[in-house]
Design an enzyme around this catalytic site. Structure first.
Site, mmCIF file in Angstrom:
data_model
loop_
_atom_site.group_PDB
_atom_site.id
_atom_site.type_symbol
_atom_site.label_atom_id
_atom_site.label_comp_id
_atom_site.label_asym_id
_atom_site.label_seq_id
_atom_site.Cartn_x
_atom_site.Cartn_y
_atom_site.Cartn_z
ATOM 1 N N PRO A 136 9.422 -5.066 -29.674
ATOM 2 C CA PRO A 136 9.968 -3.722 -29.948
ATOM 3 C C PRO A 136 9.775 -2.749 -28.792
ATOM 4 O O PRO A 136 10.381 -1.672 -28.789
ATOM 5 C CB PRO A 136 9.178 -3.270 -31.178
ATOM 6 N N LEU A 137 8.958 -3.134 -27.803
ATOM 7 C CA LEU A 137 8.796 -2.322 -26.591
ATOM 8 C C LEU A 137 9.534 -2.941 -25.405
ATOM 9 O O LEU A 137 9.252 -2.620 -24.249
ATOM 10 C CB LEU A 137 7.304 -2.149 -26.266
ATOM 11 N N TYR B 188 1.607 -20.298 -31.042
ATOM 12 C CA TYR B 188 0.836 -19.363 -30.223
ATOM 13 C C TYR B 188 -0.536 -19.958 -29.947
ATOM 14 O O TYR B 188 -1.460 -19.839 -30.730
ATOM 15 C CB TYR B 188 0.693 -18.008 -30.907
ATOM 16 N N GLY C 29 7.714 -4.316 -22.490
ATOM 17 C CA GLY C 29 7.086 -3.339 -21.617
ATOM 18 C C GLY C 29 7.994 -2.786 -20.537
ATOM 19 O O GLY C 29 7.500 -2.209 -19.549
#
Length: 282
Positions: free
Chosen positions: A209-210, A63, A213
């Site tokens: 987990p979304l 990252y 989006g």
């Protein structure tokens, strides 16, 4: 502001964390390359997560690369007993934004040392194999993580982006504390891996987990119905579902915005009932 209210999970039977964590991928630059637009703001997000009781931070050497780990080391004391910082190795980056699997054992050992330096720790709390490399023997890669643990440079070993068969292969080599696979209210492709983790008492870390989006069509209609009932957003319901779905899930929603972080943490105060589950699980 609702603090992190969920119950806890003991990673590796030892490291106790609140079940809603924070994924630190989004505190870097565009395409997860380079520095974020504002490093002070990124550090503010990390400190606010800490204030709200988020004591499990997940990152990776890729990252930035290196940027997320460095910012965590600057903003937080990763040596604290009440804070667990997990990182990963096994992926190379380039300026084009590619994610290239690289599981060479010598590379993994080298990356552990650089991660330790950036985080400012003596040993990594949870070190995860980021992705199996088709050009490197999977067992050889896992052995590198096991050796780092034996040498005291890593406290616990995790896997990411693996199948049930790969998990079982790795468990013959090392005690696997966690598995991190993509999983959400919308994307349940890895139900079998979650079930294997439940059977073994292994933490399951759902990344995205979304669902990046995106919650659409029938899934969105169901989530909107439940959201209206709880005076919440669709995404808060999606997070509440992941937390409710299994006692071993440790979701790690990520953001570079304090208000978005606070909304995510507030989802830990939502208690779904049987009627909600019936709507969301169909």
């Amino acid at each position: 502001m609702t603090a992190n209210e969920r119950d806890t999970f003991d990673i590796g039977g030892e490291l106790t964390v609140n079940r809603l964590g924070f994924g630190a991928m989004r505190i870097t630059g565009e395409d997860i390359i380079g520095r974020p637009p504002s490093e002070p703001r990124a550090r503010d997000v990390l400190r606010r997560a800490d204030e709200l009781g988020v004591n499990f931070i997940d990152t990776a050497d890729s990252y930035g690369p290196g940027v997320s780990e460095r910012l965590i080391g600057e903003a937080l004391d990763a040596t604290r007993d009440d804070l667990v910082v997990a990182t990963k190795a096994g992926i190379l980056r380039n300026r084009d934004g590619d994610w290239l699997a690289h599981g060479d054992p010598d590379y993994i050992r080298n990356q552990a040392l650089t991660s330790i330096d950036r985080l400012g720790v003596d040993a990594i709390d949870l070190y995860q194999f980021h992705r199996p490399d088709p050009d490197t023997d999977f067992e050889a890669s896992v052995h590198a993580f096991a050796e780092l643990q034996d040498e005291g440079l890593v406290r616990h070993v995790g896997l990411s982006n693996v199948s049930v068969d790969q998990l079982e292969t790795a468990r013959d080599i090392v005690d696997v504390a966690t598995v991190q696979n993509e999983y959400s209210f919308v994307n349940r492709e890895h139900d079998d891996v979650l079930a294997a983790c439940e059977d073994a008492g292994i933490g399951f870390i759902p990344y995205a987990p979304l669902n990046w989006g995106s919650i659409e069509d029938e899934a969105r209609e169901a989530a909107e119905t439940v959201a209206e009932k709880h005076d919440a957003s669709v995404f808060q319901i999606a997070l509440a579902w992941v937390l409710d779905h299994s006692e071993v899930t440790l979701p790690i929603p990520g953001t570079g915005d304090v208000r978005h972080l606070e909304a995510n943490v507030a989802a830990t105060g939502i208690e779904l009932d049987d009627a909600d589950r019936a709507l969301l699980d169909r």
